[in-house]
Design an enzyme around this catalytic site. Structure first.
Site, PDB file in Angstrom:
ATOM      1  N   LYS A 157       0.861  -1.185   0.000  1.00 21.96           N
ATOM      2  CA  LYS A 157       0.000   0.000   0.000  1.00 21.96           C
ATOM      3  C   LYS A 157       0.898   1.235   0.000  1.00 21.96           C
ATOM      4  O   LYS A 157       1.501   1.573   1.021  1.00 21.96           O
ATOM      5  CB  LYS A 157      -0.909   0.050   1.218  1.00 21.96           C
ATOM      6  CG  LYS A 157      -1.950   1.156   1.081  1.00 21.96           C
ATOM      7  CD  LYS A 157      -2.452   1.701   2.390  1.00 21.96           C
ATOM      8  CE  LYS A 157      -1.582   2.768   2.975  1.00 21.96           C
ATOM      9  NZ  LYS A 157      -1.466   4.003   2.182  1.00 21.96           N
ATOM     10  N   GLY A 210       6.814   4.688   8.606  1.00 20.07           N
ATOM     11  CA  GLY A 210       6.046   5.929   8.691  1.00 20.07           C
ATOM     12  C   GLY A 210       6.251   6.567  10.043  1.00 20.07           C
ATOM     13  O   GLY A 210       7.280   6.366  10.693  1.00 20.07           O
ATOM     14  N   SER A 211       5.253   7.297  10.480  1.00 19.56           N
ATOM     15  CA  SER A 211       5.403   8.062  11.710  1.00 19.56           C
ATOM     16  C   SER A 211       5.335   7.149  12.937  1.00 19.56           C
ATOM     17  O   SER A 211       4.691   6.093  12.913  1.00 19.56           O
ATOM     18  CB  SER A 211       4.293   9.114  11.794  1.00 19.56           C
ATOM     19  OG  SER A 211       3.038   8.479  11.784  1.00 19.56           O
ATOM     20  N   THR A 212       5.968   7.579  14.013  1.00 24.31           N
ATOM     21  CA  THR A 212       5.949   6.805  15.247  1.00 24.31           C
ATOM     22  C   THR A 212       4.519   6.708  15.788  1.00 24.31           C
ATOM     23  O   THR A 212       4.118   5.672  16.312  1.00 24.31           O
ATOM     24  CB  THR A 212       6.917   7.438  16.263  1.00 24.31           C
ATOM     25  OG1 THR A 212       8.236   7.341  15.720  1.00 24.31           O
ATOM     26  CG2 THR A 212       6.901   6.723  17.600  1.00 24.31           C
ATOM     27  N   VAL A 214       1.566   6.543  14.159  1.00 27.37           N
ATOM     28  CA  VAL A 214       0.799   5.484  13.484  1.00 27.37           C
ATOM     29  C   VAL A 214       1.444   4.120  13.761  1.00 27.37           C
ATOM     30  O   VAL A 214       0.745   3.121  13.959  1.00 27.37           O
ATOM     31  CB  VAL A 214       0.680   5.760  11.963  1.00 27.37           C
ATOM     32  CG1 VAL A 214      -0.025   4.609  11.271  1.00 27.37           C
ATOM     33  CG2 VAL A 214      -0.073   7.064  11.709  1.00 27.37           C
ATOM     34  N   GLY A 215       2.780   4.080  13.835  1.00 31.31           N
ATOM     35  CA  GLY A 215       3.473   2.820  14.108  1.00 31.31           C
ATOM     36  C   GLY A 215       3.012   2.194  15.413  1.00 31.31           C
ATOM     37  O   GLY A 215       2.843   0.972  15.507  1.00 31.31           O
ATOM     38  N   GLU A 232       9.565   0.764  10.903  1.00 32.50           N
ATOM     39  CA  GLU A 232      10.636   1.735  10.636  1.00 32.50           C
ATOM     40  C   GLU A 232      10.003   3.101  10.827  1.00 32.50           C
ATOM     41  O   GLU A 232       9.179   3.517  10.026  1.00 32.50           O
ATOM     42  CB  GLU A 232      11.170   1.608   9.199  1.00 32.50           C
ATOM     43  CG  GLU A 232      11.807   0.266   8.876  1.00 32.50           C
ATOM     44  CD  GLU A 232      13.171   0.043   9.509  1.00 32.50           C
ATOM     45  OE1 GLU A 232      13.648   0.938  10.249  1.00 32.50           O
ATOM     46  OE2 GLU A 232      13.753  -1.022   9.287  1.00 32.50           O
ATOM     47  N   CYS A 266      14.043   9.972   7.261  1.00 34.41           N
ATOM     48  CA  CYS A 266      14.029   9.528   8.655  1.00 34.41           C
ATOM     49  C   CYS A 266      15.438   9.530   9.251  1.00 34.41           C
ATOM     50  O   CYS A 266      15.586   9.601  10.456  1.00 34.41           O
ATOM     51  CB  CYS A 266      13.397   8.154   8.757  1.00 34.41           C
ATOM     52  SG  CYS A 266      14.087   7.011   7.579  1.00 34.41           S
ATOM     53  N   GLU A 359      10.712  15.471  15.521  1.00 39.38           N
ATOM     54  CA  GLU A 359      11.098  15.264  14.128  1.00 39.38           C
ATOM     55  C   GLU A 359      10.361  16.287  13.258  1.00 39.38           C
ATOM     56  O   GLU A 359       9.136  16.309  13.228  1.00 39.38           O
ATOM     57  CB  GLU A 359      10.726  13.846  13.694  1.00 39.38           C
ATOM     58  CG  GLU A 359      11.138  13.568  12.266  1.00 39.38           C
ATOM     59  CD  GLU A 359      10.805  12.150  11.830  1.00 39.38           C
ATOM     60  OE1 GLU A 359       9.654  11.731  12.006  1.00 39.38           O
ATOM     61  OE2 GLU A 359      11.713  11.487  11.297  1.00 39.38           O
TER      62      GLU A 359
END
Ligand code: NAD
Length: 457
Positions: A157, A210-212, A214-215, A232, A266, A359
């Protein structure tokens, strides 16, 4: 019939709509998973040499299409043509590297009494890969190549903003003879398609970059189903410059370690820590280097930095540099259409300033002085992230001490290199979980099965 969810893909350097892509919904996701599940039964049984041959053919198809893929990324993501060519070459290299894996996916033979004990590295099944917009091609390739090599089937995706190169990689795989259903590209919203990867019982592994924020949600969702996940996530990496370093080189390269890809990286070294005794000298060397960064049309071969990905992202980046911010100096950026933001150096900066702790994911860097080695390590580690970093010193012992002390997954000494497809990549702390690339990545796409065969009569 529900209306199709159409998404306008925009060129961030011109703000023009390039094309419209239809986003998949829950029903399309379930259908893709069913195809991938069916394809898994045959793909896992393809002879290792044949799977290897198909992956080499896929790599060759990517190689032949490199200029086209690069042009797509220039238009869709605003990457400089130089970077985009490297990214297409990286996708090819990663697929080629893992093409060697099917024939080398060794198990072990373990001494036991009364028989023979062997292990097999079994594929997991359907792997769902969720990709961000900052490096659409490499990040898709880093997951799909080892996953396919290990005998899994894959659904990628892409990010809503940047689906074009992933879609092209899917076409190239089919052209190369990879069977239908083995690799599918499904553009869609994170909250719809990405979320369904987490909840669908036939998706056996999720790879998320992606972002922390959403992770963490993805990890929680996978935890509820005991589903393995590779994450990641974000970074706030330190570029540590000691007084004994080659200061001219450290200053000349520092802008590229954070402004490459307009800071949407990143691994961006977005905190420069400089030993106090050489701080002023370093700043004097850094200023012309920053002013010299060529920002402009990403299709121009001489351009070193393109635009940000979107207007919303530019507004977010700008929010870290309010009018009262201590801007030490700035580079240039074009006027007119496009989501431009100039390379920006902040100094002096408080250690609790959000520009120093969060970030930014844009071309903004903060410079702070440190007293000694211990102070440098303390500041470098005073973050929830731990992805990458650089250490500049001519003292080998110090280079090794600081490399061992900095809590990050990817460090470079007298260099800003983070990524080689032959070496492991991934984060400490809240920068992620698991490793991609290198020989270890196959572990993330296989599970060990132990079989005991009795030799008793
Ligand atoms: P993001 O987390 O918003 O989105 C990343 C992907 O996740 C997109 O495909 C998005 O559609 C999808 N997504 C969003 N919400 C989701 C949900 N609830 N469930 C499932 N999927 C969902 O991040 P972004 O803004 O696209 O990317 C920037 C971030 O990515 C930065 O924080 C950056 O540090 C990080 N990043 C990390 C690495 C790494 O290797 N560590 C590499 C590149 C980017």
């Amino acid at each position: 019939m529900t209306e199709p969810d159409l998404y306008e893909v925009v060129n961030p350097a011109t703000e023009e709509v390039i094309t419209t892509v239809e986003l998949g919904g829950a029903a399309e996701t379930d259908a893709a998973v069913a195809r991938a599940r069916a394809a898994f039964d045959t793909w896992r049984r393809v002879a290792p040499a044949d799977r290897a041959r198909l992956l080499r053919a896929f790599a060759a198809a990517v190689d032949a299409d490199r200029e086209h893929l690069a042009a797509l990324e220039v238009a869709n993501a605003g990457h400089t043509i130089g970077n985009a060519r490297w990214e297409a070459g990286n996708a090819r290299d990663v697929i080629e590297y893992y093409a060697a894996a099917p024939e080398r996916l060794f198990g072990r033979q373990i001494p036991v009494a009364g028989g023979l004990d062997v292990t097999f590295q079994e594929p997991l099944g359907v792997v769902g890969v969720i990709v961000p917009w900052n490096f659409p091609m490499p990040i898709a390739a880093w997951a799909l190549a080892p996953a396919l090599a290990a005998g899994n089937t894959v659904i990628v995706k892409p990010a809503e903003l940047t689906p074009l190169t992933a879609l092209r990689l899917g076409e190239l795989a089919l052209q190369a003879g990879i069977p239908e259903g083995v690799l599918q590209i499904l553009p869609g919203r994170g909250t719809v398609v990405g979320q369904r990867f987490v909840t669908h019982p036939d998706v056996r592994k999720v790879v998320f970059t992606g972002s922390t924020r959403v992770g963490k949600e993805i990890m929680a969702g996978c935890a509820a189903r005991v589903k393995p996940v590779t994450l990641e996530l974000g970074g706030k990496s330190a570029n540590i410059v000691f007084a004994d370093a080659d200061l001219a080189r450290a200053a000349a390269t520092a802008p590229y370690a954070v402004f490459d890809n307009a800071g949407q990286d990143c691994c961006a070294r977005s905190r420069i820590l400089v030993e106090a005794s050489v701080h002023d000298e370093f700043m004097a060397l850094l200023e012309p280097a920053v002013r010299g960064v060529r920002v402009g049309d990403p299709a121009d071969e001489k351009t070193e930095m393109g635009p940000l990905i979107s207007a919303a992202h530019r507004a977010r980046v700008a929010s870290y540099v309010p009018d009262a911010a201590a801007v030490a100096f700035r580079g240039t950026a074009p006027d007119g259409p496009g989501f431009w933001y100039p390379p920006t150096v902040l100094a002096p900066v408080r250690h609790d300033d959000p520009a120093f702790t969060e970030e930014i994911f844009g071309p903004v860097v903060a410079v702070v002085p440190f007293r000694d080695e211990e102070d440098a390590v303390r500041i470098a580690n005073a973050t929830e992230y731990g992805l990458s970093g650089s250490i500049w010193t001519r003292d080998v012992g110090r280079a090794l001490r600081v490399s061992r002390a900095v809590e990050a997954g990817n460090l470079s000494v007298n260099s800003h290199s983070s990524v080689r497809y032959t070496t492991p990549f991934g984060g400490f702390k809240q920068s992620g979980l698991g490793r991609e690339l290198g020989p270890d990545a196959l572990d993330a796409f296989t599970q060990t099965k132990n079989v005991f065969i009795s030799t008793e009569e």
